[in-house]
Design a protein around this motif. Structure first.
Motif, PDB file in Angstrom:
ATOM      1  N   GLY A   1      85.496 -16.941 -25.862  1.00 14.55           N
ATOM      2  CA  GLY A   1      86.637 -16.968 -26.410  1.00 14.55           C
ATOM      3  C   GLY A   1      87.212 -18.387 -26.996  1.00 14.55           C
ATOM      4  O   GLY A   1      86.389 -19.213 -26.638  1.00 14.55           O
TER       5      GLY A   1
ATOM      6  N   THR B   1      90.519 -10.788 -23.693  1.00 16.65           N
ATOM      7  CA  THR B   1      89.271 -10.661 -24.066  1.00 16.65           C
ATOM      8  C   THR B   1      89.068  -9.481 -25.297  1.00 16.65           C
ATOM      9  O   THR B   1      89.892  -8.699 -25.343  1.00 16.65           O
TER      10      THR B   1
ATOM     11  N   LYS C   1      88.536 -16.070 -15.165  1.00 19.27           N
ATOM     12  CA  LYS C   1      89.182 -15.723 -16.620  1.00 19.27           C
ATOM     13  C   LYS C   1      90.528 -14.777 -16.377  1.00 19.27           C
ATOM     14  O   LYS C   1      91.037 -14.272 -17.238  1.00 19.27           O
TER      15      LYS C   1
ATOM     16  N   TYR D   1      91.413  -9.766 -18.557  1.00 18.73           N
ATOM     17  CA  TYR D   1      90.622  -9.984 -16.944  1.00 18.73           C
ATOM     18  C   TYR D   1      91.644  -9.800 -16.088  1.00 18.73           C
ATOM     19  O   TYR D   1      92.655 -10.504 -15.947  1.00 18.73           O
TER      20      TYR D   1
ATOM     21  N   VAL E   1      87.140 -14.145 -30.333  1.00 20.41           N
ATOM     22  CA  VAL E   1      86.140 -13.940 -29.452  1.00 20.41           C
ATOM     23  C   VAL E   1      84.831 -14.116 -30.365  1.00 20.41           C
ATOM     24  O   VAL E   1      84.922 -13.629 -31.633  1.00 20.41           O
TER      25      VAL E   1
ATOM     26  N   ASN F   1      80.873  -7.016 -24.037  1.00 23.50           N
ATOM     27  CA  ASN F   1      81.872  -7.970 -23.870  1.00 23.50           C
ATOM     28  C   ASN F   1      81.395  -9.281 -23.614  1.00 23.50           C
ATOM     29  O   ASN F   1      79.988  -9.447 -24.286  1.00 23.50           O
ATOM     30  N   GLU F   2      81.857 -10.184 -23.037  1.00 17.85           N
ATOM     31  CA  GLU F   2      81.371 -11.470 -22.619  1.00 17.85           C
ATOM     32  C   GLU F   2      80.983 -12.379 -24.038  1.00 17.85           C
ATOM     33  O   GLU F   2      80.035 -13.024 -24.044  1.00 17.85           O
TER      34      GLU F   2
END
Length: 163
Positions: free
Chosen positions: A156, A120, A115, A107, A72, A152-153
């Motif tokens: 990836g 993640t 996703k 996810y 990530v 997060n986000e």
């Protein structure tokens, strides 16, 4: 000779004026660079990544039913902004933020159907609750997850280190 002395005097006065009258950063100390604990060499990182591929990739991809993310990426600005945000929120909740922890997650469909089943990672602040017991000073208890929204986000990726 007399003109040369005026030129030299002018340079000295100009340099002193520049030093004393140019704007300076007030209240900001220069950033102190400290070598962090736990650094590894790029070759050690390549070995760790290769060993993950050898021992985990097939199982992870099989569990996901597709080629899954294995890294990530967050921008420096996002990381710095998050650290500032988490520290501020922790302080306002009565915590002393001492660390961050990075968690693995997967996810579910209801969060993001595009996703679904992808791996993640998210970052959460860790620290100590500061309690004031009868004004007898500050008592710190065990480190715990601070109830601040994790980050997060990130983006990836499937490539191993150093890619």
């Amino acid at each position: 000779m007399r003109k040369l002395s005026y030129i030299v005097l002018g340079i000295i006065i100009g340099a002193l004026s520049t030093y004393y009258f140019c704007p300076k950063q007030i209240g900001e100390d220069p950033v102190k660079i400290v070598k962090p604990n736990g650094l590894i060499t790029p070759s050690e990182a390549r070995a760790l990544s290769a060993n993950w591929t050898k021992t985990r990739k097939k199982a992870v991809d099989s569990a996901a039913g597709k080629v899954d993310d294995r890294s990530v990426l967050w921008s420096i600005d996002d990381i710095q902004n998050y650290l500032n945000y988490a520290k501020s929120q922790s302080d306002s909740l009565g915590y002393n933020m001492t660390a961050i922890r990075i968690y693995l997650g997967v996810y579910p469909e209801d969060i993001n159907p595009n996703k679904k089943d992808y791996t993640t990672m998210f970052i959460a602040p860790i620290g100590e609750k500061i309690k004031d017991s009868n004004n007898q000073g500050t008592l710190k208890v065990n480190q715990e997850i601070i109830p601040v929204s994790p980050l997060n986000e990130g983006t990836g990726g499937q490539a191993g280190y150093p890619n």
